[in-house]
Design a protein around this motif. Structure first.
Motif, PDB file in Angstrom:
ATOM      1  N   SER A 755       0.739  -1.159   0.168  1.00  0.00           N
ATOM      2  CA  SER A 755      -0.256   0.303   0.111  1.00  0.00           C
ATOM      3  C   SER A 755       0.491   1.267   0.328  1.00  0.00           C
ATOM      4  O   SER A 755       0.258   2.135  -0.314  1.00  0.00           O
ATOM      5  N   GLY A1023       0.399 -10.135 -12.767  1.00  0.00           N
ATOM      6  CA  GLY A1023      -0.192  -9.101 -13.868  1.00  0.00           C
ATOM      7  C   GLY A1023       0.490  -7.773 -12.300  1.00  0.00           C
ATOM      8  O   GLY A1023       1.274  -7.471 -11.815  1.00  0.00           O
ATOM      9  N   TYR A1024       0.208  -6.640 -12.835  1.00  0.00           N
ATOM     10  CA  TYR A1024       0.532  -4.909 -11.893  1.00  0.00           C
ATOM     11  C   TYR A1024      -0.898  -5.043 -10.763  1.00  0.00           C
ATOM     12  O   TYR A1024      -1.698  -4.866 -11.955  1.00  0.00           O
ATOM     13  N   LEU A1025      -0.191  -4.657  -9.998  1.00  0.00           N
ATOM     14  CA  LEU A1025      -0.998  -4.655  -8.724  1.00  0.00           C
ATOM     15  C   LEU A1025      -1.093  -2.890  -8.452  1.00  0.00           C
ATOM     16  O   LEU A1025      -0.409  -1.994  -8.643  1.00  0.00           O
ATOM     17  N   GLN A1026      -2.470  -1.897  -9.230  1.00  0.00           N
ATOM     18  CA  GLN A1026      -3.053  -1.422  -8.762  1.00  0.00           C
ATOM     19  C   GLN A1026      -3.072  -0.989  -7.374  1.00  0.00           C
ATOM     20  O   GLN A1026      -4.006  -0.785  -6.800  1.00  0.00           O
ATOM     21  N   ARG A1027      -1.834  -0.171  -6.285  1.00  0.00           N
ATOM     22  CA  ARG A1027      -2.122   0.519  -5.047  1.00  0.00           C
ATOM     23  C   ARG A1027      -3.705   0.661  -4.788  1.00  0.00           C
ATOM     24  O   ARG A1027      -4.022   0.946  -3.578  1.00  0.00           O
ATOM     25  N   GLN A1028      -3.432   2.403  -5.375  1.00  0.00           N
ATOM     26  CA  GLN A1028      -4.599   2.830  -4.857  1.00  0.00           C
ATOM     27  C   GLN A1028      -5.870   2.195  -5.102  1.00  0.00           C
ATOM     28  O   GLN A1028      -6.490   2.268  -3.477  1.00  0.00           O
ATOM     29  N   ASN A1029      -6.334   1.483  -5.416  1.00  0.00           N
ATOM     30  CA  ASN A1029      -7.862   0.534  -5.888  1.00  0.00           C
ATOM     31  C   ASN A1029      -7.321  -1.206  -5.477  1.00  0.00           C
ATOM     32  O   ASN A1029      -8.531  -1.678  -5.530  1.00  0.00           O
ATOM     33  N   GLY A1030      -6.716  -1.430  -5.545  1.00  0.00           N
ATOM     34  CA  GLY A1030      -6.006  -3.083  -5.636  1.00  0.00           C
ATOM     35  C   GLY A1030      -6.569  -3.900  -6.998  1.00  0.00           C
ATOM     36  O   GLY A1030      -6.180  -4.710  -6.671  1.00  0.00           O
ATOM     37  N   SER A1031      -7.001  -3.007  -7.583  1.00  0.00           N
ATOM     38  CA  SER A1031      -6.926  -3.927  -8.684  1.00  0.00           C
ATOM     39  C   SER A1031      -5.657  -4.765  -9.915  1.00  0.00           C
ATOM     40  O   SER A1031      -4.664  -4.018  -9.463  1.00  0.00           O
ATOM     41  N   LEU A1032      -6.069  -5.481 -10.893  1.00  0.00           N
ATOM     42  CA  LEU A1032      -4.970  -5.440 -11.525  1.00  0.00           C
ATOM     43  C   LEU A1032      -5.340  -5.332 -12.749  1.00  0.00           C
ATOM     44  O   LEU A1032      -6.202  -5.547 -13.837  1.00  0.00           O
ATOM     45  N   SER A1033      -3.812  -5.105 -13.815  1.00  0.00           N
ATOM     46  CA  SER A1033      -4.209  -4.591 -15.148  1.00  0.00           C
ATOM     47  C   SER A1033      -2.742  -5.969 -15.604  1.00  0.00           C
ATOM     48  O   SER A1033      -1.526  -6.338 -15.315  1.00  0.00           O
TER      49      SER A1033
END
Length: 1320
Positions: A755, A1023-1033
């Motif tokens: 986070s 995957g790439y974890l987006q810290r702000q919302n916890g989503s994966l891309s």
């Protein structure tokens, strides 16, 4: 209550008509409104003039009727008389006007002084404790004598002013239960431009269990409601300053000495150095029983140097074998007149001076009567040291008088300003609470044995004007919520933003022996608190309450001795914390270390406030504590914050000093619990909480760039645990000094991965001193004493004698330590002491991005860095963070190896064959590139992970996880890149495992093999974890390959290989994207691999036995080890030599090296070093330097060396050749039998001629001029001995020196104060 006269009285200050006009445009604080009304209409010609000579008024006016009659009469007169009448009338008018103006100008009141308003009526209510006074519209009263009333309410334009006079001879005491200033009411004692001269006291009386309690305000108060005015302005004086000279606990540098009757039979003798008051010899001579003892005493006195002080006292009896020759020696050398007739068991005492004659002798004798003496034989004389310190020698009883209780340092020591604060507590305006002799009723008497129900001042929103300056508040505050010495309660903006043309301030207050805090700023913004002292107080002293208070400025305030209180969990000590459980849920027992024990002198609940030039000392927990509320608390609950405090940039922090606090000098961390106690969280509301992290961003928006918080010029010394503990990022500490703390400075990161996006913390241009020449004083809060320092002398210790002292402590990171200097870190047989160290028992991660550069280690630093060893305080050193401790030595200034990494010696994850072991550091120095792997597993409590490098399978690292009891254990080993590793478990293999690439740059890689049962099937995704919302891309699936060789060929592809024979699942962790700055992850997000395993096996997943030697690799060097550097580090260390609390002043560092006889014979030089320039001499004689005190950095005006053969010439030089306005530095070398200059040193600063015969070494610092500075000093040592290394810091360019006025000295503190005021 009081009616106005027919003409009416105008107020001394313009008052608002109602609460909504609280910003009256006519009000100018400190200025009485002129007694003239606005200009009248042209048709009205009237003027009023008032004399202050008497209460009645003389009025001169033309009425409208008179004017009309004059006009009608003029119409009837002939034209030729018109001019004559007009001339006569005009002439009469102007004559009268001139007379009245003359009278008015002669007796006109000072319009700045509220008590000189002639419309005031003298008021003497007398002594009536039942009288309830209401001062309302038309009541304008001047209190002129002592009074006691029940209460005072001032409202609707009512005015109460304390009378004063020019010579300040009034002494007015007003006793009342309370004073309530309501809409339109005003209370004035002096004004800012006309300060009160006399003594005014308001005593608030009453007991907590008696009488009515007023709504909102309670009891014993001065309350200001909307529309009210409170102006209190005492005589201006220095509020507090720093000692110019050390005050020892005894008044003497060698401590006190008591010469009491606990000595044995005979003559008990003490010899005292007349220059320093040091006890030189202590002997007993049994002249009652033995003649030889009498002869020994005779020889003892024969060889004493002239001028020595001798104290003699009889123990039991001394006369029986006292020989005549000894008696004559005492008479001749000490001037005794009573020793000749000394009889059996007579009490006799003498204080005399060797060869001083009878005039220097004081003695007393008492006869023996009936098995006792006829009273005390007491002899006493007063003396002065060469520094001017008075001391008395009293034989038989005691000596040393008029002394402070504890050591008060008044010097800059080892480059750090450790001068003690000196505050003046008295003021000529006093607000005090009347208290009982002991605690009573419901006033927390289980914790306090004294009455804690004092008075309080409470100011409410929409007041018209409040300014308090140079007021003493004593016995104020109550152990009840909202009852504080000064309390701004939900006032909102109190500067121009709130509509106040003249911003609200408190200035020069003395708040002492307070029963609850000092100044509470509650829901209030833009307040200036300046030059205020808080001494001996309960609970947080300068207190920002709800987490919404902003733009307040605290300038040059002093808080001393902040003690625990009961109001909030954070106020409480251990016993209060565990005892007060009425607000916890169920049977929960608070944990003092984590719920409470945070009482602080400055409690700053929002970062957007300004702290400049403040001092905090002697707090039970912290000097200055910044905390961060997740949401507004208390009465501000429910308000919507425009910006979260933990995201808000820090206000100004400049030139603050913190010392002698227990937990920390400065603490930046944590928050408070913002929910009520419940089954889910039984802790009390507002207890300490560990959820908040300071991460300031532009506009408090986490999507915008970070804004570094700047801690500029912090001085922290003698704090038991931490000089400063700073968590968050980005944070910069610069121009700061840390000395004699348990740990100088600790940086902790602002959160936990993933986070936390990564931040930086930097310290630069700073000084760290382990154990200085400030040895401390046992007593007060100094609980720990032992030996230490470079001279291994007794001293106070931050903890017990085994506590490992550290200068800069690394917790996790990333940190950058640069351009800093370390001094005097010397281990003892009991403890380790290192310049750089690590948090002990650290279960957290540590990043290899910790960087150190351009640091300098003084000659007395034995351990540049220390990684800990099993033992006291370190325990087993087996926590995950302990094992992975590491930093990057960028330029080799720590290790001598440029671009090297330093880790713990037993860490084989970071090693290669060319690494260098440093055993005494417990460290290994290696070249290479390093990163971290963040391993997270699901639903696997109490699972340990073993990671092994393929090159060192016999040295695996076992990691317990950050929290073994957590449902999602986390492990973060530091790994060398481009190497292979295997991972094993002490239980069932996790069904779900995440691998994050931390601090990997693009194309960095490692190969990992994870142990699973042989029948396991896998689904592996990236995957790439987006810290702000916890989503994966950008999710990708891994595909299996059939061999390790194929995997190696395709390492850039998403492939894995499972070797069922060994149970190892192999894959490459290779970064695909760039990483920027201090971010842990790439700019695209955190690169993550997820492994989902399916198996029905219950076997323990430890594949070590099968993995090796099959996958063993021979150790190799990826990055070549650099050669060791030679020569001095250029540009290393701080450029600043001295760190003081008055940085606008210049100081000249002077150091003397004075070798002893053996060192001299060995060829060691004698040195006077001035600002780093050495002046060396190796032959016996005297070196004298003359320095201009007005030049910066320094200008040498004369250098004279007097060889031993010519040493007598120095007398003439000192008499005739020292120019006025000069600093004189003198040092001797070798034994100079007679240095006849003592009388010549008196004009240069000594208080009296010194004894300079048969000295081993003499060092003198003096000043030639009409001013005698406090820094003048004389040091001497006995024959054969040296003085070692002495260091002094001499202030330059003082006005007292008579230096010509140079350009205006830049005052950064005043510039920042002005900046803060404009920002208001």
């Amino acid at each position: 209550m009081y009616a106005t006269d027919s003409r009416g009285h105008s107020p001394a200050f313009l008052q608002p008509q109602n609460g909504n006009s609280h910003h009256s445009s006519g009000y100018v604080p400190g200025k009485v409104v002129p007694l003239r009304p606005p200009p009248p209409p042209k048709s009205q010609a009237s003027a009023k003039f008032t004399s202050i000579r008497r209460e009645d008024r003389a009025t001169f006016a033309f009425s409208p009727e008179e004017q009309q009659a004059q006009r009608e009469s003029q119409k009837q007169k002939r034209h030729k008389n018109t001019f004559i009448c007009f001339a006569i009338t005009s002439f009469s008018f102007f004559i009268a006007l001139a007379v009245i103006l003359g009278i008015s100008s002669k007796y006109a009141p000072d319009e700045n002084c509220p008590d000189q308003n002639p419309r005031l009526r003298n008021w003497d209510p007398g002594q009536d404790s039942a009288k309830q006074v209401v001062i309302k519209e038309g009541d304008m009263l001047r209190l002129t004598s002592d009074a006691t009333v029940h209460s005072i309410v001032i409202q609707d334009g009512g005015l109460l002013v304390f009378g004063d006079n020019k010579d300040g001879s009034r002494n007015i005491t007003l006793r009342t239960h309370y004073i309530l200033i309501q809409d339109g009411g005003a209370l004035h004692i002096g004004a800012e431009k006309c300060r009160y001269k006399s003594k005014a006291t308001i005593t608030l009386y009453g007991k907590s269990d008696e009488g009515e309690s007023m709504p909102t305000f309670g009891k014993k108060f001065i309350g200001v409601e909307a529309g009210g005015t409170l102006e209190l302005h005492g005589a201006r004086k220095t509020s507090w300053t720093l000692l110019a000279k050390t005050l020892n606990s005894s008044g003497l540098p060698f401590g006190s000495y008591t010469f009491e009757k606990d000595f044995s039979r005979g003559l008990n003798v003490r010899v005292i150095d007349q220059d320093t008051a040091k006890i030189l010899e202590s002997e007993r001579f049994d002249t009652h029983e033995y003649h030889n003892e009498s002869r020994r005493l005779q020889e003892f006195l024969r060889f004493q140097d002239p001028g020595r002080i001798v104290a003699i006292a009889v123990g039991d009896s001394a006369a029986k074998s006292l020989l005549q020759g000894t008696i004559q020696m005492i008479q001749e050398r000490l001037g005794s007149e009573l020793i000749q007739g000394l009889g059996y068991r007579q009490a006799w005492a003498l204080v005399g001076v060797i060869d001083g004659g009878s005039t220097s002798c004081n003695e007393s004798v008492r006869n023996y009567e009936n098995h006792s003496s006829g009273g005390k034989a007491l002899a006493q004389r007063e003396f002065y040291t060469v520094d001017g310190q008075k001391f008395s020698v009293t034989a038989y009883s005691e000596w040393i008088e008029e002394t402070p209780q504890f050591l008060h340092m008044g010097e800059i020591i080892d480059g750090v300003d450790m001068r003690a604060e000196v505050g003046i507590l008295t003021r000529n305006i006093v607000i005090q609470g009347e208290v009982e002799d002991s605690c009573y009723a419901e006033n927390q008497c289980q914790f306090f044995d004294y009455d804690t129900f004092g008075g309080h001042i409470m100011i409410m929103k929409n007041f018209t004007s409040v300014h308090l300056s140079y007021v003493e508040l004593k016995h104020m505050g109550q152990q009840q919520m909202g009852r504080y010495p000064v309390h701004f309660h939900l006032c909102g903006d109190v500067d121009y933003k709130g509509g106040y043309r003249y911003a609200t301030f408190v200035d020069g207050l003395s708040i002492h022996h307070s029963f609850s805090r000092c100044i509470t700023v509650h829901g209030t913004n833009g307040l200036l608190i300046k030059d205020t002292i808080g001494f001996d107080t309960l609970g947080h002293c300068f207190f920002l309450e709800d987490g919404i208070e902003q733009r307040n400025t605290l300038f040059h305030n002093l808080g001393l001795l902040t003690k625990p209180g009961t109001l909030l969990p954070t106020d409480r000590n251990n016993s209060m914390c565990t005892t007060m459980r009425d607000k916890v849920f169920g049977n929960y027992i608070p944990v003092p270390a984590t719920d409470c024990m945070a009482v602080s002198t400055f409690w700053i609940a929002h970062p957007n406030n300004n702290l400049i030039n403040n001092a905090a000392a002697g707090s039970q927990d912290a000097g200055i504590w910044y905390l961060f509320h997740k949401e507004p608390t208390g009465e501000s609950s429910g308000l919507q914050l425009l910006a979260k405090p933990e995201l808000t940039p820090l206000g100004i922090f400049y030139n603050n000093r913190v010392h002698s606090n227990f937990k920390a000098g400065l603490f930046i961390d944590k928050g408070v619990k913002t929910t009520n106690s419940s089954a889910a969280d039984p802790r009390e509301y507002l207890c300490l909480d560990n959820s908040a992290r300071f991460r300031p961003h532009q506009d408090a928006n986490p999507e915008k760039p970070r804004v570094a918080a700047l801690i500029d010029r912090l001085i922290a010394f003698k704090n038991n645990d931490n000089g400063a503990w700073v968590r968050g990022g980005d944070i910069i500490v610069q121009n700061s000094a840390f000395a004699d703390n348990g740990i100088g400075l600790t940086f902790a990161s602002d959160g936990s991965f993933p986070s936390d996006e990564g931040s930086s913390q930097e310290v630069s241009e700073s000084l760290f001193v382990g154990e200085s020449r400030n040895y401390g004083f046992q007593g007060g809060q100094n609980k720990y004493v032992g030996t230490g320092g470079i001279d291994q002398k007794p001293r106070t210790l931050p903890r017990n004698r085994t506590f490992p002292i550290r200068g800069f402590q690394i917790y996790d990171g990333p940190i950058h330590l640069t351009r800093s200097t370390f001094k005097k870190y010397v281990p003892t047989p009991d403890r380790y002491s290192s310049a750089i160290g690590f948090l002990m028992k650290n279960s957290w991660q540590i990043t290899p991005r910790n960087n150190i550069s351009l640091v300098k280690f003084g000659p007395h630093v034995s351990l540049n860095v220390f990684f800990g060893k099993p033992g006291p305080w370190f325990e087993d050193c087996e926590m995950d963070g302990d094992k992975n401790s590491i930093f990057h030595d960028i330029d080799g200034s720590v290790t001598g190896y440029k671009d090297a990494y330093v880790g713990r010696m037993d860490n084989y994850l970071i090693r290669h064959p060319s690494c260098v072991n440093v055993t005494k550091w417990n460290a290994v120095i290696c070249s290479g590139t390093y990163a971290q792997v963040y391993v997270q597993t699901w639903s696997t409590q109490n699972l340990s992970m073993t990671i092994t490098r393929d090159e060192y399978p016999s040295h695996p690292m076992v990691l317990r996880g950050i929290n073994q009891k957590a449902a999602f254990p986390q492990y973060q080993p530091v790994v060398m890149l481009e190497k292979g590793y295997t991972i094993h478990w002490n239980g069932l293999a996790p069904r779900t495992t995440f691998l994050y690439l931390v601090n990997f740059n693009k194309n960095d890689w490692i190969r990992v093999g994870l142990c699973y049962p042989s029948n396991t099937s896998f689904q592996v995704t990236f995957g790439y974890l987006q810290r702000q919302n916890g989503s994966l891309s950008k999710i990708e699936e891994y595909e299996p390959v059939h061999s390790l060789e194929e995997l190696q060929r395709k390492q850039s592809e998403r492939k894995f290989y499972f070797d069922s024979s060994t149970g190892l699942l192999f894959l490459y962790l290779k970064a695909k994207s760039h990483r920027h700055g201090h971010s842990y992850c790439s700019s695209q997000g955190c690169e993550r691999v997820k492994i989902q395993a399916a198996t029905d096996s219950k076997d323990i997943s430890n594949c070590m036995a099968k993995a090796y030697p099959q996958y063993y690799r021979k150790p190799s060097v990826v990055k070549r080890m650099p050669a060791m550097l030679t020569g001095l580090c250029q540009g290393c260390g701080t450029r600043q030599v001295v760190f003081t609390s008055d940085p606008h002043k210049s100081y000249l560092p002077v150091q003397f090296q004075s070798p002893d006889k053996a060192e001299t014979q060995r060829g060691d030089p004698s040195v006077i070093s001035v600002n780093g320039t050495d002046f060396t001499f190796r032959s016996a004689g005297v070196l004298l330097l003359v320095v201009d005190p007005c030049s910066v950095p320094f200008r040498l005006t004369e250098k004279k060396l007097f060889p031993l053969a010519d040493v007598s010439h120095i007398e003439e030089y000192l008499k005739t050749s020292i120019p006025p306005r000069s600093i004189v530095l003198l040092s001797t070398r070798g034994e100079i039998k007679q240095l006849n200059i003592s009388h010549l040193l008196v004009p240069l600063g000594l208080a009296k001629p010194a004894h300079l015969y048969d000295k081993g070494s003499t060092i003198f610092l003096g000043f030639s001029g009409n001013f005698k500075p406090s820094w003048t000093k004389l040091f001497t040592s006995p024959a054969g001995q040296g003085l070692g290394v002495l260091e002094q810091f001499i202030p330059l360019q003082l006005d007292e020196y008579g230096c010509p006025r140079a350009t205006t000295v830049r005052r950064r503190d005043l510039e920042l104060l002005k900046q803060a005021s404009k920002a208001h």
